[in-house]
Write a protein that holds these residues in place. Sequence first.
Motif, PDB file in Angstrom:
ATOM      1  N   LYS A  44      -3.481 -26.186   9.944  1.00  0.00           N
ATOM      2  CA  LYS A  44      -1.974 -25.373  10.025  1.00  0.00           C
ATOM      3  C   LYS A  44      -1.770 -24.806  11.271  1.00  0.00           C
ATOM      4  O   LYS A  44      -0.671 -24.714  11.407  1.00  0.00           O
ATOM      5  CB  LYS A  44      -2.479 -24.084   9.192  1.00  0.00           C
ATOM      6  CG  LYS A  44      -2.590 -24.942   7.481  1.00  0.00           C
ATOM      7  CD  LYS A  44      -2.615 -23.722   6.464  1.00  0.00           C
ATOM      8  CE  LYS A  44      -2.937 -24.250   5.147  1.00  0.00           C
ATOM      9  NZ  LYS A  44      -3.041 -23.367   4.206  1.00  0.00           N
ATOM     10  N   ILE A  45      -2.532 -24.137  11.951  1.00  0.00           N
ATOM     11  CA  ILE A  45      -2.104 -23.638  13.290  1.00  0.00           C
ATOM     12  C   ILE A  45      -1.627 -24.734  14.246  1.00  0.00           C
ATOM     13  O   ILE A  45      -0.671 -24.509  14.820  1.00  0.00           O
ATOM     14  CB  ILE A  45      -3.361 -22.879  13.987  1.00  0.00           C
ATOM     15  CG1 ILE A  45      -3.445 -21.574  13.087  1.00  0.00           C
ATOM     16  CG2 ILE A  45      -3.048 -22.529  15.246  1.00  0.00           C
ATOM     17  CD1 ILE A  45      -4.561 -20.677  13.409  1.00  0.00           C
ATOM     18  N   ASP A  46      -2.539 -25.930  14.243  1.00  0.00           N
ATOM     19  CA  ASP A  46      -2.238 -27.174  15.294  1.00  0.00           C
ATOM     20  C   ASP A  46      -0.811 -27.475  14.854  1.00  0.00           C
ATOM     21  O   ASP A  46       0.047 -27.896  15.779  1.00  0.00           O
ATOM     22  CB  ASP A  46      -3.179 -28.069  14.871  1.00  0.00           C
ATOM     23  CG  ASP A  46      -4.320 -27.991  15.573  1.00  0.00           C
ATOM     24  OD1 ASP A  46      -4.460 -27.265  16.486  1.00  0.00           O
ATOM     25  OD2 ASP A  46      -5.341 -29.025  15.355  1.00  0.00           O
ATOM     26  N   LYS A  47      -0.418 -27.464  13.571  1.00  0.00           N
ATOM     27  CA  LYS A  47       0.918 -28.048  13.098  1.00  0.00           C
ATOM     28  C   LYS A  47       2.184 -27.267  13.580  1.00  0.00           C
ATOM     29  O   LYS A  47       3.119 -27.625  14.152  1.00  0.00           O
ATOM     30  CB  LYS A  47       0.958 -28.208  11.736  1.00  0.00           C
ATOM     31  CG  LYS A  47       2.085 -29.216  11.090  1.00  0.00           C
ATOM     32  CD  LYS A  47       1.889 -29.370   9.651  1.00  0.00           C
ATOM     33  CE  LYS A  47       0.823 -30.461   9.558  1.00  0.00           C
ATOM     34  NZ  LYS A  47       0.566 -30.886   7.963  1.00  0.00           N
ATOM     35  N   GLY A  48       1.859 -25.774  13.535  1.00  0.00           N
ATOM     36  CA  GLY A  48       2.695 -24.791  13.590  1.00  0.00           C
ATOM     37  C   GLY A  48       2.724 -24.808  15.003  1.00  0.00           C
ATOM     38  O   GLY A  48       4.082 -24.798  15.796  1.00  0.00           O
ATOM     39  N   VAL A  49       1.872 -24.889  16.083  1.00  0.00           N
ATOM     40  CA  VAL A  49       2.149 -24.854  17.486  1.00  0.00           C
ATOM     41  C   VAL A  49       2.685 -26.134  17.968  1.00  0.00           C
ATOM     42  O   VAL A  49       3.526 -26.133  18.937  1.00  0.00           O
ATOM     43  CB  VAL A  49       0.576 -24.709  18.095  1.00  0.00           C
ATOM     44  CG1 VAL A  49       0.475 -25.103  19.785  1.00  0.00           C
ATOM     45  CG2 VAL A  49      -0.073 -23.298  17.985  1.00  0.00           C
ATOM     46  N   ALA A  50       2.345 -27.500  17.444  1.00  0.00           N
ATOM     47  CA  ALA A  50       2.993 -28.659  17.955  1.00  0.00           C
ATOM     48  C   ALA A  50       4.422 -28.494  17.599  1.00  0.00           C
ATOM     49  O   ALA A  50       5.375 -28.831  18.358  1.00  0.00           O
ATOM     50  CB  ALA A  50       2.453 -29.743  17.075  1.00  0.00           C
ATOM     51  N   ILE A  51       5.066 -27.767  16.226  1.00  0.00           N
ATOM     52  CA  ILE A  51       6.337 -27.838  15.789  1.00  0.00           C
ATOM     53  C   ILE A  51       7.076 -26.662  17.149  1.00  0.00           C
ATOM     54  O   ILE A  51       8.109 -27.119  17.542  1.00  0.00           O
ATOM     55  CB  ILE A  51       6.661 -27.203  14.611  1.00  0.00           C
ATOM     56  CG1 ILE A  51       6.249 -28.367  13.710  1.00  0.00           C
ATOM     57  CG2 ILE A  51       8.037 -26.651  14.581  1.00  0.00           C
ATOM     58  CD1 ILE A  51       5.995 -28.026  12.267  1.00  0.00           C
ATOM     59  N   LEU A  52       6.311 -25.460  17.369  1.00  0.00           N
ATOM     60  CA  LEU A  52       6.913 -24.476  18.581  1.00  0.00           C
ATOM     61  C   LEU A  52       7.027 -25.307  19.785  1.00  0.00           C
ATOM     62  O   LEU A  52       8.165 -25.218  20.441  1.00  0.00           O
ATOM     63  CB  LEU A  52       6.035 -23.644  18.636  1.00  0.00           C
ATOM     64  CG  LEU A  52       6.438 -22.283  19.256  1.00  0.00           C
ATOM     65  CD1 LEU A  52       7.990 -21.804  18.922  1.00  0.00           C
ATOM     66  CD2 LEU A  52       5.444 -21.123  19.346  1.00  0.00           C
ATOM     67  N   LEU A  53       6.149 -26.073  20.153  1.00  0.00           N
ATOM     68  CA  LEU A  53       6.161 -26.809  21.461  1.00  0.00           C
ATOM     69  C   LEU A  53       7.241 -27.731  21.397  1.00  0.00           C
ATOM     70  O   LEU A  53       7.944 -27.834  22.639  1.00  0.00           O
ATOM     71  CB  LEU A  53       4.769 -27.432  21.764  1.00  0.00           C
ATOM     72  CG  LEU A  53       3.760 -26.731  22.233  1.00  0.00           C
ATOM     73  CD1 LEU A  53       2.362 -27.535  22.148  1.00  0.00           C
ATOM     74  CD2 LEU A  53       3.667 -26.195  23.588  1.00  0.00           C
ATOM     75  N   MET A  54       7.309 -28.416  20.377  1.00  0.00           N
ATOM     76  CA  MET A  54       8.644 -29.503  20.420  1.00  0.00           C
ATOM     77  C   MET A  54       9.949 -28.560  20.441  1.00  0.00           C
ATOM     78  O   MET A  54      11.035 -29.158  21.094  1.00  0.00           O
ATOM     79  CB  MET A  54       8.573 -30.408  19.009  1.00  0.00           C
ATOM     80  CG  MET A  54       7.513 -31.157  19.023  1.00  0.00           C
ATOM     81  SD  MET A  54       7.864 -32.227  17.682  1.00  0.00           S
ATOM     82  CE  MET A  54       6.674 -31.720  16.651  1.00  0.00           C
ATOM     83  N   ILE A  55      10.272 -27.433  19.843  1.00  0.00           N
ATOM     84  CA  ILE A  55      11.272 -26.739  19.844  1.00  0.00           C
ATOM     85  C   ILE A  55      11.691 -26.243  21.240  1.00  0.00           C
ATOM     86  O   ILE A  55      12.841 -26.316  21.917  1.00  0.00           O
ATOM     87  CB  ILE A  55      11.251 -25.284  18.658  1.00  0.00           C
ATOM     88  CG1 ILE A  55      11.285 -25.879  17.458  1.00  0.00           C
ATOM     89  CG2 ILE A  55      12.302 -24.494  19.168  1.00  0.00           C
ATOM     90  CD1 ILE A  55      10.946 -25.085  16.293  1.00  0.00           C
TER      91      ILE A  55
END
Length: 161
Positions: A7-18
């Motif tokens: 879940k953290i990986d997914k959230g961090v990946a989305i934040l990096l894309m943003i």
Amino acid sequence: MENYKVKIDKGVAILLMIIMGAMVLNVSWQVFSRYVIQSPSSFTDELSRYLLVWLGMLGAAYVAGQDNHLAIDLLPTKLKGEAHRKLMILIRVVIVLFVIPVMILGGANLVFITYTLEQKSATLQLPLAYVYTMIPLSGLLVFFYQLVGLKTLMNKSKAQI
């Protein structure tokens, strides 16, 4: 713990894309305003610098969590079995011993000092404590990822190595 990591990986990946998308838009606006409108925007240089800091720190933490960080792997590739497992445990412990005092405690101290002194950025008038917050946050992420990796390594039996 593994579920939290996903879940953290997914959230961090989305934040990096943003953050990356914001950087692209910001730099595109800077180029457009400078060369097409002939009136360069004053905030884009500073904003892109701060976004780059966030992208670099958060990206480094993410990559460390994926075990894809830059490393000299001459020794780990030569070792097999229990010796390899022990070396990987040692590496993770050394990373934790770096992250706690330097990134988490040192970064939190930097945030506290800049917050207390009310330092602001020159153009955006953004409190620099907000910019520096990414240092202890990424340190916490690296710490979490190393704990997950340590737990995985400790649970491996000799047959799984």
